[in-house]
Design an enzyme around this catalytic site. Sequence first.
Site, PDB file in Angstrom:
ATOM      1  N   CYS A 164       0.929 -95.906 -95.248  1.00  0.00           N
ATOM      2  CA  CYS A 164      -0.520 -95.753 -95.072  1.00  0.00           C
ATOM      3  C   CYS A 164      -0.964 -96.218 -93.689  1.00  0.00           C
ATOM      4  CB  CYS A 164      -1.267 -96.537 -96.150  1.00  0.00           C
ATOM      5  SG  CYS A 164      -1.027 -95.910 -97.819  1.00  0.00           S
ATOM      6  N   GLU A 215      -7.004 -99.647-101.599  1.00  0.00           N
ATOM      7  CA  GLU A 215      -6.337 -99.472-100.300  1.00  0.00           C
ATOM      8  C   GLU A 215      -5.957 -98.008-100.215  1.00  0.00           C
ATOM      9  OE1 GLU A 215      -3.874 -98.429 -97.964  1.00  0.00           O
ATOM     10  OE2 GLU A 215      -2.332 -99.830 -98.652  1.00  0.00           O
TER      11      GLU A 215
END
Length: 468
Positions: A276, A242
């Site tokens: 993020c 990720e």
Amino acid sequence: MESYENLLAAVTTPDGGRPVTDPATDEVIGRAPERGTDDLERAVAATRAAQPAWEALGHEERSRLLNAAADAVDRSAEALAHLISREQGKPLNGPGSRFEAGGVSAWLRTAAATPLEPERVLDDESGQATLSYRAAGVVGAIGPWNWPALIATWQFAPALRMGNTVVMKPSEHTPLSVLALAAIVNQVLPDGALTVLPGDGDLGAAMAAHPAFDKITFTGSTRTGRAIATSSAGNLPRLTLELGGNDPGIVLPDADPAAIAEDLFWGAFINTGQTCAALKRLYVHQAIHDDVVDALAEVAARMPMGRGVSEDSMLGPLTTADQFRIVDNLVEQARAAGGRLVMGGAPDRDAPGHFYPATLVTGLPLDAPLVVDEQFGPALPIIAYTDLDEAITQANALDVGLGASVWSSDVERAKQVATRIEAGTVWINKHGTVHPMVPFGGVKGSGYGLEFGVEGLKAVGVPRVIAA
């Protein structure tokens, strides 16, 4: 309930170690032990030895223990939240450290409760075939500094539920929060199920290349993710990466600026922009551009910024001095490129701590660094558009694709636009809201693999087909 002082004392080393500072004050709050490759070898040996017995407990017993671990987290949630605020900087309130500690418990319980039944994939005159999943073995987890305890849980909870044992390396910037979380859950878990090794990037590189790991899961930058993929290639562990993002949002002309302003704000400024899947560039139709900017500025102006442990703060400092410099440089480049700073952009560079004010910038060219580079901080570029096709092209122009959002009073129209955006998740009239049952992951330079829910359990398992 455990106190903050006792929790901190349990995970700090009295002599030597890496100093850990409060990003709001630069005060040293404790020292984290630093582990090396010899420690890694011992941890790998212990976790591999513990794995067969842990898997043999079965899903029901492992789930019971994960729920007991969640109970332990709940009992120490306030102490854990204070430690996160002191080490990482996020405020206690709002979507801050108390929210993070609560998320740890929620994800533990969801990992325990999510069913993963064998799937009959063929059943006809030609035969029968059943797909099921077993443990991968030993999982190596490498975590980030922005949501240290929560993302650690995203990594280890499903892995443990599936019967894996886990060696975890937290970010060297926020080791204490993850060590504290491990100390809490390891009151319940058997020895060797979960081991945390604090250390620097060299330790993470050694983990990525170590042949003992059957699965590597990493959350962090695209650059480091590529390095992990390269260094692990000789061993072929399964990977979940990720990675970084630069999430676009597109506001359609029928949106109500006042109605969406607060959700836009938190989509961009949650954790002071250090997320993020935060909203990092906003494309707004020219017809409502100024109204959206004004509404956003009004929300931002009433969000107090201060120390994480202050009950009044809604925004905190940036976690590291390096991240402060990145945001500061991008905003100064935007200023030099002719961008209009609607608010913010004037930090006190001589004051203690890494405080950067909430900043809104308009009037930038499409290729301005603040638009095309991930800022990972509280500075949002807002770009006016007139042609929706061009806005979608710009949203898709970068080699990242973690999240995106579309904002409109017509949800069905927004969904149509969403299908044209290259991202792992496209939210409608919200941004960055994750749920423990909804799969989450990126495309392009934002990585691959899914977390959460059934797909997250499968990702830390190994498929097995039995055909007859």
